[in-house]
Design a protein around this motif. Structure first.
Motif, short mmCIF file in Angstrom:
data_model
loop_
_atom_site.label_atom_id
_atom_site.label_comp_id
_atom_site.label_asym_id
_atom_site.label_seq_id
_atom_site.Cartn_x
_atom_site.Cartn_y
_atom_site.Cartn_z
N VAL A 1 0.85 -1.20 0.00
CA VAL A 1 0.00 0.00 0.00
C VAL A 1 0.88 1.24 0.00
CG1 VAL A 1 -1.64 1.34 1.39
CG2 VAL A 1 -1.93 -1.14 1.16
N PRO A 2 0.73 2.14 -0.99
CA PRO A 2 1.53 3.36 -1.03
C PRO A 2 0.99 4.40 -0.06
CG PRO A 2 0.03 3.32 -2.88
CD PRO A 2 -0.15 2.01 -2.17
N PRO A 3 1.76 5.45 0.23
CA PRO A 3 1.31 6.49 1.17
C PRO A 3 -0.02 7.12 0.80
CG PRO A 3 3.66 6.72 0.73
CD PRO A 3 3.16 5.68 -0.21
N MET B 1 -5.36 -3.70 0.81
CA MET B 1 -5.95 -2.66 1.66
C MET B 1 -6.51 -3.25 2.95
SD MET B 1 -7.83 -0.72 -1.51
CE MET B 1 -8.83 0.43 -0.54
N ALA B 2 -7.21 -4.37 2.81
CA ALA B 2 -7.77 -5.03 3.99
C ALA B 2 -6.65 -5.53 4.91
CB ALA B 2 -8.67 -6.19 3.57
N ASP B 3 -5.60 -6.09 4.32
CA ASP B 3 -4.46 -6.56 5.12
C ASP B 3 -3.82 -5.41 5.89
OD1 ASP B 3 -4.91 -9.08 4.14
OD2 ASP B 3 -3.32 -8.99 2.62
N TYR B 4 -3.70 -4.26 5.22
CA TYR B 4 -3.13 -3.07 5.87
C TYR B 4 -3.93 -2.71 7.13
CZ TYR B 4 -1.91 1.88 6.52
OH TYR B 4 -1.53 3.10 7.06
N LEU B 5 -5.25 -2.75 7.03
CA LEU B 5 -6.10 -2.38 8.17
C LEU B 5 -6.03 -3.43 9.28
CD1 LEU B 5 -9.24 -1.10 6.23
CD2 LEU B 5 -7.71 0.29 7.63
N GLU C 1 -3.73 -5.64 9.93
CA GLU C 1 -2.42 -5.64 10.59
C GLU C 1 -2.29 -4.54 11.63
OE1 GLU C 1 0.30 -5.27 7.40
OE2 GLU C 1 0.03 -7.33 6.67
N ARG C 2 -3.11 -3.52 11.52
CA ARG C 2 -3.08 -2.39 12.46
C ARG C 2 -4.24 -2.43 13.43
NH1 ARG C 2 -0.42 -1.69 8.18
NH2 ARG C 2 1.40 -0.30 8.01
N GLY C 3 -4.83 -3.63 13.61
CA GLY C 3 -5.81 -3.83 14.65
C GLY C 3 -7.26 -3.65 14.27
N PHE C 4 -7.55 -3.44 13.00
CA PHE C 4 -8.94 -3.28 12.59
C PHE C 4 -9.63 -4.65 12.60
CE2 PHE C 4 -12.52 -2.60 9.74
CZ PHE C 4 -12.92 -1.32 10.08
N PRO C 5 -10.88 -4.75 13.09
CA PRO C 5 -11.56 -6.06 13.15
C PRO C 5 -11.79 -6.66 11.77
CG PRO C 5 -13.06 -4.25 13.70
CD PRO C 5 -11.69 -3.67 13.67
N GLU C 6 -11.26 -7.84 11.56
CA GLU C 6 -11.31 -8.46 10.23
C GLU C 6 -12.73 -8.77 9.79
OE1 GLU C 6 -8.99 -11.95 7.71
OE2 GLU C 6 -8.76 -11.80 9.89
N ASP C 7 -13.61 -9.06 10.76
CA ASP C 7 -14.98 -9.42 10.41
C ASP C 7 -15.82 -8.21 9.98
OD1 ASP C 7 -14.92 -8.37 12.99
OD2 ASP C 7 -16.75 -9.43 13.56
N ARG C 8 -15.26 -7.01 10.09
CA ARG C 8 -15.98 -5.81 9.67
C ARG C 8 -15.44 -5.28 8.34
NH1 ARG C 8 -20.10 -6.99 11.48
NH2 ARG C 8 -20.89 -4.94 10.79
N VAL C 9 -14.59 -6.07 7.66
CA VAL C 9 -14.03 -5.67 6.37
C VAL C 9 -14.64 -6.53 5.27
CG1 VAL C 9 -11.95 -5.38 4.97
CG2 VAL C 9 -11.86 -4.98 7.42
N LEU C 10 -15.09 -5.88 4.22
CA LEU C 10 -15.63 -6.57 3.05
C LEU C 10 -14.80 -6.16 1.84
CD1 LEU C 10 -17.95 -8.43 2.10
CD2 LEU C 10 -19.32 -6.38 1.71
N ARG C 11 -14.34 -7.15 1.07
CA ARG C 11 -13.45 -6.87 -0.06
C ARG C 11 -14.22 -6.87 -1.37
NH1 ARG C 11 -11.22 -9.80 3.85
NH2 ARG C 11 -9.04 -9.50 4.47
N GLU C 12 -14.12 -5.76 -2.08
CA GLU C 12 -14.68 -5.67 -3.44
C GLU C 12 -13.49 -5.73 -4.38
OE1 GLU C 12 -15.00 -4.69 -6.97
OE2 GLU C 12 -14.51 -2.79 -5.99
N ASP C 13 -13.28 -6.86 -5.06
CA ASP C 13 -12.02 -7.09 -5.76
C ASP C 13 -12.16 -7.25 -7.28
OD1 ASP C 13 -13.26 -9.52 -5.86
OD2 ASP C 13 -11.79 -10.59 -4.64
N ARG C 14 -13.20 -6.61 -7.86
CA ARG C 14 -13.38 -6.72 -9.31
C ARG C 14 -13.15 -5.42 -10.06
NH1 ARG C 14 -18.92 -8.39 -10.97
NH2 ARG C 14 -19.62 -7.10 -9.22
N SER C 15 -13.21 -4.29 -9.38
CA SER C 15 -13.22 -3.00 -10.06
C SER C 15 -11.84 -2.62 -10.60
CB SER C 15 -13.73 -1.91 -9.11
OG SER C 15 -12.95 -1.86 -7.94
N ARG C 16 -11.85 -1.90 -11.71
CA ARG C 16 -10.62 -1.40 -12.34
C ARG C 16 -10.63 0.13 -12.45
NH1 ARG C 16 -7.94 -5.35 -15.36
NH2 ARG C 16 -8.25 -7.36 -14.34
#
Length: 337
Positions: free
Chosen positions: A174-176, A222-226, A228-243
């Motif tokens: 993830v870039p700055p 992006m989800a991994d970044y969050l 790894e910094r303590g964000f609850p994994e069960d509250r993250v939903l990945r939308e992985d089709r968009s360009r």
């Protein structure tokens, strides 16, 4: 009084437009017209002002008109050089430099027209100035309303926070720029979660597919970044089709409608991109407000010019039509002369 009356009409249209939907470019134009007629009213009232005040105002105004473009062109060129040094020579990084050089070019053209007393060249310069005046007015409207839009309060009843992707470093990091979006998205999520009942805790959607030079979808990094910094994994939903940003909106909307039909969201991007993203969200039918994350100051000029150009072309039928009419007006003046 006439100028103030027209100002009041456009201010009323602006207020109604904001109440109906904040995500309209017409709101920016109404606000710009209101400010313009208010300024004209103030200038007209200088006749009744004390002589010292009116002279001072006119001198300041003339200095701004004379030196403003020169100073602006110099700042844009300096920023363009800095952008190239820090971000590389990609076309999008050259926009502020090209804009500064363009202003210098127009000023040189005006000087040549005055010195040579060339009527054809004068008509060309006049036509160019009319087109630039129209584009500059829209640009100022865009900047002014984008500034206001970015400072509107976050809605309290949103069920989702959607963070838009922006590319990865080395295919997986993830870039700055993207990190600032994710950090802002987390802040928004925590603000919303503190106001909601436990069974209606918001969900954060990371939105971004996998590019040809990326080892994994942006949304997963992006989800991994969050997480790894303590964000609850069960509250993250990945939308992985968009360009694209449009697909970010549409595919995220599909996920939201699938789980919570009719839900509202807060979309997070960088601050220079927030207003255009809001226009896209409206076009895609996404019921969401857009908020921005901080961006390095040197990045702003080129990014803002790029965003405005995209919005200008989004309404190309009207804008190019008006520019064409101004050019034809110039051609008519050439024929008549």
């Amino acid at each position: 009084m006439f100028a103030y009356a027209v100002c009041a009409v456009f201010l009323l249209l602006f207020g109604v437009g904001v109440l109906r939907d904040r995500r309209r470019f017409s709101n920016a134009v109404y606000l710009g017209l209101a400010v313009t007629f208010f300024g004209l009213g103030l200038l007209a009232g200088l006749d009744d002002a004390p002589p010292g005040v009116s002279v001072t105002v006119m001198v300041v105004l003339l200095l701004v008109l004379a030196l403003g473009p020169l100073v602006l062109a110099g700042l844009l060129c300096a920023n363009g050089v800095k952008m190239v040094r820090k971000e590389g020579r990609r076309p999008s990084n050259l926009l502020s430099l090209l804009a500064g050089l363009g202003i210098f070019g127009v000023m040189v053209l005006m000087a040549v027209a005055v010195i040579t007393h060339s009527k054809p060249l004068g008509i060309v310069v006049g036509t160019l100035l009319m087109v630039l005046a129209y584009v500059s007015f829209l640009f100022l409207c865009f900047i002014g309303y984008a500034f206001l839009y970015g400072r509107m309060r976050i809605r309290r009843d949103a069920d989702y926070v959607v963070v838009l992707g922006s590319g990865l470093i080395g295919g997986r990091r993830v870039p700055p720029l993207l990190a600032s979006r994710l950090d802002r998205g987390r802040q928004v999520y925590e603000t919303l979660a503190a106001r909601r009942e436990v069974d209606r805790t918001p969900v954060l959607i990371t939105s971004g597919g996998q590019g040809p030079d990326e080892e994994l979808p942006e949304s997963h990094a992006m989800a991994d970044y969050l997480v790894e910094r303590g964000f609850p994994e069960d509250r993250v939903l990945r939308e992985d089709r968009s360009r694209t940003t449009e697909e970010n909106m549409l595919f995220s909307k599909t996920l939201m409608e699938r789980d919570r039909p009719g839900s509202e969201c807060v979309i997070v991007t960088n601050n220079f991109h927030a207003f255009r993203a809001a226009l896209m969200a409206r076009k895609a039918g996404v019921n969401g407000q857009v908020v921005g994350s901080p961006t390095a100051a040197y990045f702003w000029p080129s990014a803002t010019i790029r965003e405005f150009a995209a919005v200008f072309l989004q309404y190309r039928a009207v804008n190019l039509g008006i520019c064409t009419a101004l050019v034809l007006l110039g051609c008519l003046a050439w024929v008549v002369s």
